[in-house]
Design a protein around this motif. Structure first.
Motif, PDB file in Angstrom:
ATOM      1  N   ASP A   3     -49.697 -68.906 -26.696  1.00 21.78           N
ATOM      2  CA  ASP A   3     -50.042 -67.741 -25.488  1.00 21.78           C
ATOM      3  C   ASP A   3     -50.256 -69.152 -24.597  1.00 21.78           C
ATOM      4  OD1 ASP A   3     -52.645 -68.420 -26.353  1.00 21.78           O
ATOM      5  OD2 ASP A   3     -53.567 -66.573 -25.658  1.00 21.78           O
ATOM      6  N   LEU A   4     -50.416 -69.856 -24.615  1.00 23.69           N
ATOM      7  CA  LEU A   4     -51.003 -70.567 -22.966  1.00 23.69           C
ATOM      8  C   LEU A   4     -49.971 -71.246 -22.545  1.00 23.69           C
ATOM      9  CD1 LEU A   4     -52.814 -72.520 -21.003  1.00 23.69           C
ATOM     10  CD2 LEU A   4     -52.825 -73.808 -22.671  1.00 23.69           C
ATOM     11  N   LYS A   5     -49.038 -71.278 -24.030  1.00 28.19           N
ATOM     12  CA  LYS A   5     -47.650 -71.884 -23.386  1.00 28.19           C
ATOM     13  C   LYS A   5     -46.732 -71.321 -23.084  1.00 28.19           C
ATOM     14  CE  LYS A   5     -47.087 -74.019 -27.520  1.00 28.19           C
ATOM     15  NZ  LYS A   5     -46.897 -74.533 -28.679  1.00 28.19           N
ATOM     16  N   ALA A   6     -46.678 -69.819 -23.967  1.00 27.75           N
ATOM     17  CA  ALA A   6     -45.888 -68.608 -23.140  1.00 27.75           C
ATOM     18  C   ALA A   6     -46.297 -68.049 -21.497  1.00 27.75           C
ATOM     19  CB  ALA A   6     -46.052 -67.618 -24.117  1.00 27.75           C
ATOM     20  N   TYR A   7     -47.450 -68.775 -21.447  1.00 22.84           N
ATOM     21  CA  TYR A   7     -48.144 -68.045 -19.502  1.00 22.84           C
ATOM     22  C   TYR A   7     -47.069 -69.716 -19.069  1.00 22.84           C
ATOM     23  CZ  TYR A   7     -50.611 -68.364 -15.901  1.00 22.84           C
ATOM     24  OH  TYR A   7     -51.224 -67.891 -14.442  1.00 22.84           O
ATOM     25  N   LEU A   8     -47.226 -70.738 -19.145  1.00 18.43           N
ATOM     26  CA  LEU A   8     -47.322 -71.637 -18.889  1.00 18.43           C
ATOM     27  C   LEU A   8     -46.109 -71.909 -18.137  1.00 18.43           C
ATOM     28  CD1 LEU A   8     -49.520 -73.915 -17.536  1.00 18.43           C
ATOM     29  CD2 LEU A   8     -49.707 -75.076 -18.992  1.00 18.43           C
ATOM     30  N   LEU A   9     -45.464 -72.350 -19.150  1.00 21.74           N
ATOM     31  CA  LEU A   9     -44.108 -72.491 -19.169  1.00 21.74           C
ATOM     32  C   LEU A   9     -43.049 -71.584 -17.980  1.00 21.74           C
ATOM     33  CD1 LEU A   9     -43.640 -74.276 -22.644  1.00 21.74           C
ATOM     34  CD2 LEU A   9     -43.958 -75.717 -20.301  1.00 21.74           C
ATOM     35  N   PRO A  10     -43.213 -70.443 -18.311  1.00 24.53           N
ATOM     36  CA  PRO A  10     -42.535 -69.601 -16.640  1.00 24.53           C
ATOM     37  C   PRO A  10     -42.535 -70.054 -15.841  1.00 24.53           C
ATOM     38  CG  PRO A  10     -42.808 -68.388 -18.836  1.00 24.53           C
ATOM     39  CD  PRO A  10     -43.884 -69.679 -19.717  1.00 24.53           C
ATOM     40  N   LYS A  11     -44.168 -69.878 -16.197  1.00 24.94           N
ATOM     41  CA  LYS A  11     -44.874 -70.200 -14.307  1.00 24.94           C
ATOM     42  C   LYS A  11     -44.509 -71.510 -13.885  1.00 24.94           C
ATOM     43  CE  LYS A  11     -47.656 -66.821 -14.051  1.00 24.94           C
ATOM     44  NZ  LYS A  11     -47.730 -65.290 -13.193  1.00 24.94           N
ATOM     45  N   LEU A  12     -44.950 -73.017 -14.567  1.00 30.22           N
ATOM     46  CA  LEU A  12     -44.051 -73.924 -14.024  1.00 30.22           C
ATOM     47  C   LEU A  12     -42.300 -73.963 -13.780  1.00 30.22           C
ATOM     48  CD1 LEU A  12     -45.964 -76.666 -16.560  1.00 30.22           C
ATOM     49  CD2 LEU A  12     -46.463 -76.186 -13.988  1.00 30.22           C
ATOM     50  N   GLU A  13     -42.025 -72.852 -14.200  1.00 33.14           N
ATOM     51  CA  GLU A  13     -40.007 -72.122 -13.851  1.00 33.14           C
ATOM     52  C   GLU A  13     -40.286 -72.654 -12.769  1.00 33.14           C
ATOM     53  OE1 GLU A  13     -36.408 -71.448 -15.816  1.00 33.14           O
ATOM     54  OE2 GLU A  13     -38.237 -70.665 -16.600  1.00 33.14           O
ATOM     55  N   PHE A  14     -41.320 -72.133 -11.405  1.00 31.29           N
ATOM     56  CA  PHE A  14     -40.877 -71.980 -10.007  1.00 31.29           C
ATOM     57  C   PHE A  14     -41.169 -72.773  -9.483  1.00 31.29           C
ATOM     58  CE2 PHE A  14     -42.307 -67.364 -12.066  1.00 31.29           C
ATOM     59  CZ  PHE A  14     -41.707 -66.356 -10.966  1.00 31.29           C
ATOM     60  N   PRO A  15     -41.904 -73.709  -9.720  1.00 25.62           N
ATOM     61  CA  PRO A  15     -42.079 -75.294  -8.649  1.00 25.62           C
ATOM     62  C   PRO A  15     -41.192 -75.913  -9.097  1.00 25.62           C
ATOM     63  CG  PRO A  15     -44.295 -75.401 -10.294  1.00 25.62           C
ATOM     64  CD  PRO A  15     -43.492 -73.849 -10.069  1.00 25.62           C
ATOM     65  N   ALA A  16     -40.439 -75.778 -10.500  1.00 26.73           N
ATOM     66  CA  ALA A  16     -39.018 -77.260 -10.942  1.00 26.73           C
ATOM     67  C   ALA A  16     -38.285 -76.634 -10.038  1.00 26.73           C
ATOM     68  CB  ALA A  16     -39.314 -76.911 -12.521  1.00 26.73           C
ATOM     69  N   GLU A  17     -38.405 -75.211  -9.793  1.00 21.39           N
ATOM     70  CA  GLU A  17     -36.391 -73.831  -9.451  1.00 21.39           C
ATOM     71  C   GLU A  17     -36.837 -74.714  -8.103  1.00 21.39           C
ATOM     72  OE1 GLU A  17     -33.124 -71.991  -9.152  1.00 21.39           O
ATOM     73  OE2 GLU A  17     -33.764 -73.243 -10.595  1.00 21.39           O
ATOM     74  N   ARG A  18     -38.069 -73.886  -7.182  1.00 24.06           N
ATOM     75  CA  ARG A  18     -38.169 -74.815  -6.226  1.00 24.06           C
ATOM     76  C   ARG A  18     -37.448 -76.065  -5.553  1.00 24.06           C
ATOM     77  NH1 ARG A  18     -35.924 -73.440  -1.531  1.00 24.06           N
ATOM     78  NH2 ARG A  18     -37.107 -74.140   0.338  1.00 24.06           N
ATOM     79  N   ILE A  19     -37.880 -76.795  -6.146  1.00 21.67           N
ATOM     80  CA  ILE A  19     -37.113 -78.624  -6.224  1.00 21.67           C
ATOM     81  C   ILE A  19     -35.551 -78.701  -6.407  1.00 21.67           C
ATOM     82  CG2 ILE A  19     -38.243 -80.785  -7.638  1.00 21.67           C
ATOM     83  CD1 ILE A  19     -40.420 -80.086  -7.883  1.00 21.67           C
ATOM     84  N   ARG A  20     -35.858 -77.914  -8.298  1.00 23.75           N
ATOM     85  CA  ARG A  20     -33.928 -78.111  -7.811  1.00 23.75           C
ATOM     86  C   ARG A  20     -33.293 -77.757  -6.500  1.00 23.75           C
ATOM     87  NH1 ARG A  20     -30.235 -75.862  -8.315  1.00 23.75           N
ATOM     88  NH2 ARG A  20     -30.867 -73.535  -7.992  1.00 23.75           N
ATOM     89  N   GLN A  21     -33.675 -76.856  -5.835  1.00 22.86           N
ATOM     90  CA  GLN A  21     -33.339 -76.113  -4.768  1.00 22.86           C
ATOM     91  C   GLN A  21     -32.570 -76.388  -3.630  1.00 22.86           C
ATOM     92  OE1 GLN A  21     -34.974 -71.835  -4.546  1.00 22.86           O
ATOM     93  NE2 GLN A  21     -33.758 -70.974  -6.069  1.00 22.86           N
ATOM     94  N   VAL A  22     -33.664 -77.266  -3.562  1.00 25.88           N
ATOM     95  CA  VAL A  22     -33.874 -78.153  -2.029  1.00 25.88           C
ATOM     96  C   VAL A  22     -33.698 -79.841  -2.570  1.00 25.88           C
ATOM     97  CG1 VAL A  22     -35.659 -79.931  -1.128  1.00 25.88           C
ATOM     98  CG2 VAL A  22     -35.895 -77.127  -1.165  1.00 25.88           C
ATOM     99  N   SER A  23     -33.424 -79.955  -3.290  1.00 27.81           N
ATOM    100  CA  SER A  23     -32.565 -81.498  -4.174  1.00 27.81           C
ATOM    101  C   SER A  23     -30.851 -81.130  -3.958  1.00 27.81           C
ATOM    102  CB  SER A  23     -32.697 -81.701  -5.735  1.00 27.81           C
ATOM    103  OG  SER A  23     -31.853 -82.711  -5.701  1.00 27.81           O
ATOM    104  N   ALA A  24     -30.717 -79.723  -4.025  1.00 32.10           N
ATOM    105  CA  ALA A  24     -29.434 -78.706  -4.979  1.00 32.10           C
ATOM    106  C   ALA A  24     -28.914 -79.133  -3.232  1.00 32.10           C
ATOM    107  CB  ALA A  24     -29.181 -77.745  -5.433  1.00 32.10           C
ATOM    108  N   ALA A  25     -29.893 -78.643  -2.153  1.00 29.05           N
ATOM    109  CA  ALA A  25     -29.135 -78.464  -0.660  1.00 29.05           C
ATOM    110  C   ALA A  25     -28.916 -79.586  -0.129  1.00 29.05           C
ATOM    111  CB  ALA A  25     -30.339 -77.822   0.390  1.00 29.05           C
ATOM    112  N   LYS A  26     -30.248 -80.577   0.008  1.00 24.58           N
ATOM    113  CA  LYS A  26     -29.861 -81.922   0.403  1.00 24.58           C
ATOM    114  C   LYS A  26     -28.877 -82.706   0.034  1.00 24.58           C
ATOM    115  CE  LYS A  26     -32.452 -86.076   1.078  1.00 24.58           C
ATOM    116  NZ  LYS A  26     -33.912 -86.956   1.972  1.00 24.58           N
ATOM    117  N   HIS A  27     -28.782 -82.824  -1.577  1.00 21.67           N
ATOM    118  CA  HIS A  27     -27.517 -84.008  -2.468  1.00 21.67           C
ATOM    119  C   HIS A  27     -26.192 -83.473  -2.155  1.00 21.67           C
ATOM    120  CE1 HIS A  27     -31.076 -86.875  -2.967  1.00 21.67           C
ATOM    121  NE2 HIS A  27     -30.987 -85.420  -3.240  1.00 21.67           N
ATOM    122  N   SER A  28     -25.901 -82.015  -1.675  1.00 23.33           N
ATOM    123  CA  SER A  28     -24.366 -80.923  -1.820  1.00 23.33           C
ATOM    124  C   SER A  28     -23.769 -81.719  -1.484  1.00 23.33           C
ATOM    125  CB  SER A  28     -24.763 -79.482  -2.187  1.00 23.33           C
ATOM    126  OG  SER A  28     -25.486 -79.579  -1.066  1.00 23.33           O
TER     127      SER A  28
END
Length: 145
Positions: free
Chosen positions: A120-145
């Motif tokens: 239940d901790l993993k099921a809570y934590l991993l989707p929450k961590l996906e938010f900052p990870a996705e934001r990092i991916r978006q900024v990287s895509a914008a900078k390196h495209s």
């Protein structure tokens, strides 16, 4: 709904420092982050991600522990030690695609598994961590495209 004695001491993820307490406080978080980077360095599928980091991981580990402490509802150690943080900007020099984002999340899942955290901790934590990870991916895509 009244609470019983057995449920009053169980940390509630996302409330106060409940998530931090669920990983074992700062000591547990330190072990989790050290395990995360050990797995990253020793697992071929995660090694490309590991190679994006400096050779000396001591500062990297401390920064992630410090960030996650505040992110999990505990003391905001990152800003005390390192000043303000913008995760996307801190990672903007890196090329982070969906592949690296998935590697990071999968490596964290592997660390949580190895340390025996409850599902239940993993099921809570991993989707929450996906938010900052996705934001990092978006900024990287914008900078390196």
């Amino acid at each position: 709904m009244p609470t019983t004695m057995t449920t009053t001491n169980i940390p509630v993820y996302g409330e106060g420092d409940g998530t931090l307490q669920a990983v074992g406080g700062l000591t547990g978080l330190q072990i989790l982050v050290e395990t995360f980077y050990r797995i990253m360095g020793n697992t071929p599928e995660f090694r490309p991600l590991f190679d994006m980091h400096p050779n000396n991981l001591e500062l990297t580990i401390d920064k992630l522990v410090s960030f996650l402490s505040g992110w999990m509802g505990g003391e905001k150690l990152f800003s005390k030690k390192y000043g303000p943080i913008s995760l996307p900007q801190a990672h903007a020099h890196l090329i982070v695609t969906d592949k690296e984002k998935a590697m990071w999340l999968n490596c964290m899942a592997a660390a949580l598994d190895e340390l025996g955290y409850p599902n239940d901790l993993k099921a809570y934590l991993l989707p929450k961590l996906e938010f900052p990870a996705e934001r990092i991916r978006q900024v990287s895509a914008a900078k390196h495209s």
